[in-house]
Design a protein around this motif. Structure first.
Motif, PDB file in Angstrom:
ATOM      1  N   VAL A 176       0.863  -1.182   0.000  1.00 20.04           N
ATOM      2  CA  VAL A 176       0.000   0.000   0.000  1.00 20.04           C
ATOM      3  C   VAL A 176       0.899   1.231   0.000  1.00 20.04           C
ATOM      4  N   HIS A 177       0.287   2.380  -0.234  1.00 19.57           N
ATOM      5  CA  HIS A 177       1.040   3.625  -0.085  1.00 19.57           C
ATOM      6  C   HIS A 177       0.140   4.667   0.549  1.00 19.57           C
ATOM      7  N   ALA A 178       0.788   5.578   1.259  1.00 26.13           N
ATOM      8  CA  ALA A 178       0.093   6.656   1.961  1.00 26.13           C
ATOM      9  C   ALA A 178       1.094   7.793   2.152  1.00 26.13           C
ATOM     10  N   PRO A 179       0.624   8.969   2.517  1.00 27.17           N
ATOM     11  CA  PRO A 179       1.535  10.107   2.682  1.00 27.17           C
ATOM     12  C   PRO A 179       2.599   9.913   3.768  1.00 27.17           C
ATOM     13  N   THR A 180       2.339   9.067   4.768  1.00 26.50           N
ATOM     14  CA  THR A 180       3.310   8.846   5.843  1.00 26.50           C
ATOM     15  C   THR A 180       3.413   7.358   6.148  1.00 26.50           C
ATOM     16  N   LEU A 181       4.488   6.997   6.819  1.00 25.22           N
ATOM     17  CA  LEU A 181       4.679   5.612   7.217  1.00 25.22           C
ATOM     18  C   LEU A 181       3.580   5.178   8.183  1.00 25.22           C
ATOM     19  N   ASP A 182       3.222   6.026   9.119  1.00 26.74           N
ATOM     20  CA  ASP A 182       2.180   5.684  10.084  1.00 26.74           C
ATOM     21  C   ASP A 182       0.840   5.417   9.398  1.00 26.74           C
ATOM     22  N   LEU A 183       0.484   6.252   8.429  1.00 28.46           N
ATOM     23  CA  LEU A 183      -0.768   6.037   7.695  1.00 28.46           C
ATOM     24  C   LEU A 183      -0.702   4.770   6.844  1.00 28.46           C
ATOM     25  N   ALA A 184       0.471   4.498   6.258  1.00 27.91           N
ATOM     26  CA  ALA A 184       0.636   3.270   5.470  1.00 27.91           C
ATOM     27  C   ALA A 184       0.479   2.039   6.371  1.00 27.91           C
ATOM     28  N   ARG A 185       1.056   2.088   7.577  1.00 26.45           N
ATOM     29  CA  ARG A 185       0.913   0.969   8.523  1.00 26.45           C
ATOM     30  C   ARG A 185      -0.560   0.772   8.891  1.00 26.45           C
ATOM     31  N   GLN A 186      -1.240   1.861   9.221  1.00 30.18           N
ATOM     32  CA  GLN A 186      -2.658   1.757   9.578  1.00 30.18           C
ATOM     33  C   GLN A 186      -3.459   1.158   8.429  1.00 30.18           C
ATOM     34  N   LYS A 187      -3.184   1.606   7.230  1.00 30.49           N
ATOM     35  CA  LYS A 187      -3.918   1.159   6.053  1.00 30.49           C
ATOM     36  C   LYS A 187      -3.700  -0.330   5.781  1.00 30.49           C
ATOM     37  N   ILE A 188      -2.440  -0.762   5.747  1.00 28.24           N
ATOM     38  CA  ILE A 188      -2.163  -2.149   5.379  1.00 28.24           C
ATOM     39  C   ILE A 188      -2.644  -3.123   6.449  1.00 28.24           C
ATOM     40  N   TYR A 189      -2.441  -2.778   7.720  1.00 25.81           N
ATOM     41  CA  TYR A 189      -2.870  -3.701   8.771  1.00 25.81           C
ATOM     42  C   TYR A 189      -4.381  -3.711   8.960  1.00 25.81           C
ATOM     43  N   SER A 190      -5.035  -2.624   8.633  1.00 25.34           N
ATOM     44  CA  SER A 190      -6.499  -2.617   8.649  1.00 25.34           C
ATOM     45  C   SER A 190      -7.031  -3.591   7.604  1.00 25.34           C
ATOM     46  N   ILE A 191      -6.424  -3.563   6.426  1.00 21.82           N
ATOM     47  CA  ILE A 191      -6.839  -4.485   5.357  1.00 21.82           C
ATOM     48  C   ILE A 191      -6.517  -5.921   5.742  1.00 21.82           C
ATOM     49  N   LEU A 192      -5.284  -6.179   6.183  1.00 26.44           N
ATOM     50  CA  LEU A 192      -4.872  -7.539   6.511  1.00 26.44           C
ATOM     51  C   LEU A 192      -5.655  -8.124   7.683  1.00 26.44           C
ATOM     52  N   ASP A 193      -5.964  -7.297   8.665  1.00 27.07           N
ATOM     53  CA  ASP A 193      -6.720  -7.788   9.826  1.00 27.07           C
ATOM     54  C   ASP A 193      -8.136  -8.205   9.459  1.00 27.07           C
ATOM     55  N   GLN A 194      -8.669  -7.672   8.368  1.00 27.02           N
ATOM     56  CA  GLN A 194     -10.014  -8.040   7.926  1.00 27.02           C
ATOM     57  C   GLN A 194     -10.016  -9.230   6.968  1.00 27.02           C
ATOM     58  N   THR A 195      -8.825  -9.622   6.502  1.00 30.18           N
ATOM     59  CA  THR A 195      -8.700 -10.695   5.526  1.00 30.18           C
ATOM     60  C   THR A 195      -8.569 -12.029   6.243  1.00 30.18           C
ATOM     61  N   LYS A 196      -9.355 -12.982   5.846  1.00 25.32           N
ATOM     62  CA  LYS A 196      -9.336 -14.316   6.452  1.00 25.32           C
ATOM     63  C   LYS A 196      -8.823 -15.320   5.436  1.00 25.32           C
ATOM     64  N   MET A 197      -7.494 -15.335   5.227  1.00 25.34           N
ATOM     65  CA  MET A 197      -6.916 -16.232   4.239  1.00 25.34           C
ATOM     66  C   MET A 197      -6.164 -17.393   4.872  1.00 25.34           C
ATOM     67  N   GLY A 198      -6.051 -17.427   6.190  1.00 25.75           N
ATOM     68  CA  GLY A 198      -5.306 -18.496   6.832  1.00 25.75           C
ATOM     69  C   GLY A 198      -3.804 -18.360   6.652  1.00 25.75           C
ATOM     70  N   LEU A 199      -3.329 -17.158   6.352  1.00 23.26           N
ATOM     71  CA  LEU A 199      -1.906 -16.918   6.169  1.00 23.26           C
ATOM     72  C   LEU A 199      -1.368 -16.112   7.342  1.00 23.26           C
ATOM     73  N   ALA A 200      -0.092 -16.242   7.578  1.00 14.11           N
ATOM     74  CA  ALA A 200       0.549 -15.528   8.679  1.00 14.11           C
ATOM     75  C   ALA A 200       1.326 -14.338   8.142  1.00 14.11           C
ATOM     76  N   TYR A 201       1.503 -13.318   8.984  1.00 12.08           N
ATOM     77  CA  TYR A 201       2.317 -12.171   8.621  1.00 12.08           C
ATOM     78  C   TYR A 201       2.792 -11.485   9.883  1.00 12.08           C
ATOM     79  N   ARG A 202       3.925 -10.806   9.754  1.00 10.32           N
ATOM     80  CA  ARG A 202       4.441 -10.041  10.887  1.00 10.32           C
ATOM     81  C   ARG A 202       3.594  -8.789  11.040  1.00 10.32           C
ATOM     82  N   ASN A 203       3.421  -8.350  12.265  1.00 11.59           N
ATOM     83  CA  ASN A 203       2.640  -7.134  12.475  1.00 11.59           C
ATOM     84  C   ASN A 203       3.498  -5.971  12.945  1.00 11.59           C
ATOM     85  N   ASP A 204       4.814  -6.091  12.759  1.00 12.10           N
ATOM     86  CA  ASP A 204       5.708  -5.010  13.172  1.00 12.10           C
ATOM     87  C   ASP A 204       6.426  -4.338  11.994  1.00 12.10           C
TER      88      ASP A 204
END
Length: 141
Positions: free
Chosen positions: A108-136
């Motif tokens: 994803v992309h956003a104007p700041t790193l903090d907004l990009a983190r919020q955006k990508i983890y919001s999407i990933l947290d709603q996705t139920k694919m049975g896959l793992a990912y780091r959250n840091d």
């Protein structure tokens, strides 16, 4: 030829370089190349012909990528009856499915790193694919 990537780990005593890579197909490249605004083919042809090239990069947004992996990664989970295996994908009963290791990278992309983190983890947290990912990824503290 590839994108030079420096692997850095943030430690209590500060950042530490743990690796250098030069590749084109890895997650590091999947975050860098979407930021190229000039023509990639023209850029590569110029480099191959010894010409001085001036790539044009976007410089307004921060890009962040998170790799989704098989929950057992890095332990392989290949079966004995593997039919097709391409980048940890196999074909079984006319379906493509993960067969271990890295499965995909989300960017994803956003104007700041903090907004990009919020955006990508919001999407990933709603996705139920049975896959793992780091959250840091992209976390600075």
């Amino acid at each position: 030829m590839g994108v030079v990537q420096t692997g850095v780990m943030l430690t209590k005593s500060g950042p530490k370089v743990i690796e250098f890579n030069v590749r084109f197909g890895d997650p590091e490249t999947q975050v860098v190349l979407p930021q190229l605004q000039s023509d990639f083919y023209t850029l590569i042809q110029g480099l191959l012909n010894g010409k001085l090239v001036q790539p044009v990069w976007q410089n307004t947004d921060t890009y962040l990528g998170v790799v989704l992996v098989n929950p057992n990664y890095p332990v392989p989970s290949f079966s004995d009856n593997l039919v097709v295996n391409y980048a940890s994908i196999k074909s079984e009963a006319n379906q493509m499915m993960s067969d271990g290791g890295r499965v995909l990278t989300t960017v994803v992309h956003a104007p700041t790193l903090d907004l990009a983190r919020q955006k990508i983890y919001s999407i990933l947290d709603q996705t139920k694919m049975g896959l793992a990912y780091r959250n840091d990824i992209g976390k600075l503290d």
